[in-house]
Scaffold this active site. Structure first.
Site, PDB file in Angstrom:
ATOM      1  N   ALA A  30       0.868  -1.190   0.000  1.00 30.13           N
ATOM      2  CA  ALA A  30       0.000   0.000   0.000  1.00 30.13           C
ATOM      3  C   ALA A  30       0.904   1.239   0.000  1.00 30.13           C
ATOM      4  CB  ALA A  30      -0.972  -0.004   1.180  1.00 30.13           C
ATOM      5  N   HIS A  35       7.014   5.884   1.479  1.00 27.86           N
ATOM      6  CA  HIS A  35       7.845   4.739   1.063  1.00 27.86           C
ATOM      7  C   HIS A  35       8.794   5.145  -0.071  1.00 27.86           C
ATOM      8  CE1 HIS A  35       4.211   2.423   2.603  1.00 27.86           C
ATOM      9  NE2 HIS A  35       5.202   1.894   3.294  1.00 27.86           N
ATOM     10  N   SER A 186       0.063   4.028   5.204  1.00 30.74           N
ATOM     11  CA  SER A 186      -0.820   3.162   4.409  1.00 30.74           C
ATOM     12  C   SER A 186      -2.220   3.140   5.008  1.00 30.74           C
ATOM     13  CB  SER A 186      -0.263   1.739   4.381  1.00 30.74           C
ATOM     14  OG  SER A 186       1.061   1.760   3.922  1.00 30.74           O
TER      15      SER A 186
END
Ligand code: PAF
Length: 285
Positions: A30, A35, A186
């Site tokens: 996700a 990230h 996420s």
């Protein structure tokens, strides 16, 4: 980038295609720009990059949280395809590949998992240590990159690496925020619209704490954040602690402060059913 699902293929890729440093970004998928900032940091520092996408069952103390954890493998691979190159790989194992049998290892992190997430999510950090040590064993990275949003997780992983004497450098990267200040996570995609609309208030409360830090009492700073969050419709603070950044020992009064140390305010809260965490450095002295 190559997409790999088995330990054996990781080992083959490492032997045949990796020559030089390998940076690793472990994730549960996700993926968001937080990230991607880790992947960029890994690309800047290392010749090759590996990203793992694995929703680790052993770190969820609440089965419904595991079941509801967002899973978007196709979007994740498309996003990673825009940044990774032929030298790099994505590791997307099944559960049985990581845990061919039950992982019965019990880690002892001393005092650092006895506060904050520790008592509120029993077994969580043991599960994180199980999966991260297993992934390190498979991927064999030189450096691994983690987000500073998971402040206590970074401290736990550093301690695990120290205890196990692993040859991996741990790099903590800054929190990436949405325009209104909400820390990217996420879990944000599970927020109800009415909660998302006011979730920027979490960071505003942390900023207020940092303004109060040099002059106000520890209790006033804590109460200001806890009351501020609890006054938002549908929001409930689970904890807000001010801790020593290395030992994670909570601070309850100014007499405990030590000049050479730094301190962070760390919060966990529920927005509806969604549990969020965030933190900020507090210049208390
Ligand atoms: O921070 C996360 O996403 C997870 O805890 C991690 C480090 C990937 C381990 O499952």
């Amino acid at each position: 980038m190559k997409v790999i699902t088995t330990r054996k293929d990781v080992s083959d890729f490492r032997e045949t295609a990796v020559s030089g440093s390998l940076g690793f970004v472990p994730t549960m998928g996700a993926l968001h720009q937080g990230h991607i900032s880790l992947v960029k940091a890994a690309k800047d520092a290392c010749r090759h990059v590996a990203v793992s996408i694995f929703v680790n069952p052993t770190q969820f103390n609440d089965p419904s949280d595991l079941q509801k954890y967002p899973r978007t493998p196709e979007e994740d691979l498309n996003l990673l395809g825009t940044i990774l190159s032929d030298n790099d790989f994505v590791f997307m194992p099944e559960v049985k590949e990581i845990y061919p049998g039950e992982d019965t290892r019990i880690f002892d992190f001393g005092s650092i998992d006895k506060v904050m997430e520790g008592p509120n999510r029993p077994g969580h950090f043991n599960g994180v240590a199980q999966v991260v040590s297993t992934l390190f064993d498979i991927v064999m990275p030189d450096m691994a990159f983690f987000g500073q949003k998971d402040f206590q997780q970074v401290a736990i992983i550093r301690e695990m690496v120290r205890q196990m004497n692993l040859p991996v450098e741990i790099v903590a990267c800054p929190i990436i925020r949405e325009d209104d200040g909400l820390a990217m996570s996420s879990r944000n995609r599970r927020l109800l619209p009415q909660h998302r609309a006011i979730a920027g208030e979490i960071y505003k409360n942390l900023l207020r704490a940092s303004e109060m830090a040099p002059t106000e009492s520890i209790d006033s700073i804590k109460n200001s954040v806890i009351d501020g969050i609890n006054s938002l419709p549908g929001f409930r603070t689970e904890y807000f602690e001010i801790v020593d950044s290395l030992t994670l020992t909570p601070v309850s009064n100014r007499e405990q402060l030590m000049p050479e140390k730094s301190y962070f305010g760390c919060i966990a809260l529920y927005a509806g059913e969604v549990r969020l965490i965030d933190n900020i450095e507090l210049k208390l002295q």
